[in-house]
Write an enzyme that holds these catalytic residues in place. Structure first.
Site, mmCIF file in Angstrom:
data_model
loop_
_atom_site.group_PDB
_atom_site.id
_atom_site.type_symbol
_atom_site.label_atom_id
_atom_site.label_comp_id
_atom_site.label_asym_id
_atom_site.label_seq_id
_atom_site.Cartn_x
_atom_site.Cartn_y
_atom_site.Cartn_z
ATOM 1 N N GLU A 167 0.789 -1.191 0.059
ATOM 2 C CA GLU A 167 0.167 -0.189 0.014
ATOM 3 C C GLU A 167 0.781 1.240 -0.074
ATOM 4 O OE1 GLU A 167 -3.008 0.044 2.931
ATOM 5 O OE2 GLU A 167 -3.813 -1.731 2.399
ATOM 6 N N GLU A 366 -5.199 -8.686 1.093
ATOM 7 C CA GLU A 366 -6.031 -8.310 2.420
ATOM 8 C C GLU A 366 -7.092 -8.294 2.150
ATOM 9 O OE1 GLU A 366 -4.216 -5.064 4.689
ATOM 10 O OE2 GLU A 366 -2.391 -5.565 4.269
#
Ligand code: FCB
Length: 458
Positions: A167, A366
């Site tokens: 991320e 995720e």
């Protein structure tokens, strides 16, 4: 309610964690402080003053935690490596004890039939490098490539799945423009400079990983979010100003990463929309070519959609470059304990979009939800809302696969309740409950349900 969708043969089921969120042992065996140690120890940054000093004490509980994974029947485990354990000063001397810890983790996973997916950077930059400018210093690309060489050189004989960054949106915009994450800066320009250097570091590391692991499957994990207008999901009626707000938000949340990595270009309009802040001198000739290094698959983390509209009459917009006139509108109900909108439809939409824009096989690295879990008098943790979220989102994954997205696996966030960054320990995402006073682990109802889904999909 039973979940009975089917997934392609070989679909990989996993759980995920990150080093600073679970390991603890922050001053052991030569680990140096990271920016998250500094940040969490700064008053006012993390709810309740929580820090990762002890976290889930995973550093001392590898055997127990891998045994839990095995009991869940998962195929794979996604973890991250703490740069300050491996090279405490950021560059230079290697700390063998740090390597040994991850080496033992990998061996334990393999002995238990669990495939390791390693992430090189999940936000714990050595503080020593932040002291030299951190992600704002262009040299960070060299530092990261050096760290990648050392780490993949040590583990690449056993680990094939390598992810450069987790991320980068969070380690740039959320950390340097919004100030919610370490190092806590609040400058719209710094966010996009940090993003550029993160992608440069990523691009530099890709060939280094291949050089040290011939069988490597190299990846990056992005966290795209489906950007909608303020109204209900799927209703697309917006005026011109709102449409422009959606375009700008989509650029800063998604295009800023997808376009350099998959098109060797900045998103359309982005450089113009940010020209009032900078002449973009941080973008050097050739950088975009480096960033677009070919990958083997793409990791997607996704939890919720984002809703925006144009600012009205002097309203303040988002503190993000190019989004000064864009307002984030409230998420629609229902919400998780994070206040995040629950929308399997948005999960489906972003998966299809990511498959199209990336053109690569996808692992969902995720997905999950936080709820105010408690241990019941029967000693169990009953979490029907997490099960419902899981069913809804796995249904969206199955739909996306049916509609052509090449999705190879799903990693539940998270194996364990853990240090949820600026929210501290109050937000629990685990399939397994952690009693932080005793470090006792209790598999939640959702953990058992996940194990059932995994078993029945074989
Ligand atoms: C993601 C992070 C992960 C975790 C989840 C809830 O943004 O990658 O570490 O905090 O959110």
């Amino acid at each position: 309610m039973t979940f009975s969708r089917t997934f392609p043969d070989g679909f990989l089921w996993g759980t995920a964690t990150a080093s600073y969120q679970i390991e603890g042992a922050v001053a052991e065996d030569g680990r140096s402080p990271s920016i998250w140690d500094t940040f969490s120890h700064t008053p006012g940054t993390v709810t309740g003053g929580d820090t990762g000093d002890v976290a889930c004490d995973h550093y001392h509980r590898v055997d127990e935690d891998v045994a839990i994974m095995r009991s869940l029947g998962v195929d794979a485990y996604r973890f991250s490596i703490a740069w300050p354990r491996v090279i405490p000063t950021g560059t230079g001397a290697v700390n063998q004890a740090g390597i040994d810890f991850y080496s033992r983790l990998v061996d334990t996973l393999l002995e238990n039939g669990i495939r390791p997916f390693a992430t090189l950077y999940h936000w714990d930059l050595p503080q020593a490098l932040d002291d030299r400018g951190g992600w704002l210093n262009r040299d960070v690309a060299d530092w990261f490539a050096e760290y990648a060489a050392v780490t993949v050189g040590a583990l690449g004989d056993r680990v094939r799945n390598w992810t450069t960054l987790n991320e980068p949106w969070c380690s740039s915009l959320l950390s340097y423009s919004i100030g919610h994450h370490a190092p806590g800066h609040t400058d719209p320009l710094e966010g996009i400079v940090a993003a550029h250097h993160l992608m440069l570091a990523h691009g530099r590391a890709v060939p280094v990983i291949r050089e040290h692991c011939a069988a490597a499957e190299v990846s990056i994990t992005l966290n795209p979010t489906q950007v909608y207008g303020p109204e209900g999901t799927g209703e697309g009626v917006v005026d011109e100003a709102d449409a422009d707000a959606i375009r700008r938000a989509d650029n800063i949340f998604n295009g800023l990463f997808f376009d350099p990595i998959f098109r060797a270009a900045y998103p359309d309009g982005f450089l113009e929309d940010t020209a009032h802040l900078t002449d973009h001198g941080y973008i050097h000739d050739g950088d975009l070519g480096v960033m677009a290094a070919p990958l083997d698959n793409l990791g997607i983390n996704n939890y919720f959609p984002t809703r925006v509209r144009a600012a009205r009459d002097g309203e303040e917009g988002m503190p993000l470059a190019g989004c000064e006139g864009v307002v984030e509108s409230p998420p629609l109900p229902p919400h998780t304990a994070m206040g995040w909108e629950i929308s399997p439809k948005a999960h489906y939409d972003i998966l299809l979009r990511s498959a199209k824009d990336g053109g690569l096989p996808i692992y969902i690295t995720e997905n999950g939800s936080a709820w105010p879990d408690i241990v019941s008098p029967d000693g169990e943790v009953h979490d029907p809302q997490r099960i419902e979220y899981l069913h809804g989102h796995l249904g969206a994954v199955a739909d996306a696969i049916e509609d052509g997205a090449d999705i190879r696996g799903y990693f539940a966030w998270s194996l364990l309740d853990n240090f949820e960054w600026a929210h501290g320990y109050g937000k629990r995402f685990g399939l397994v409950y952690v009693d932080y006073a005793t470090q006792q682990r209790i598999v939640k109802d959702s953990g058992r349900e996940y194990a059932r889904i995994v078993a029945s999909s074989r």
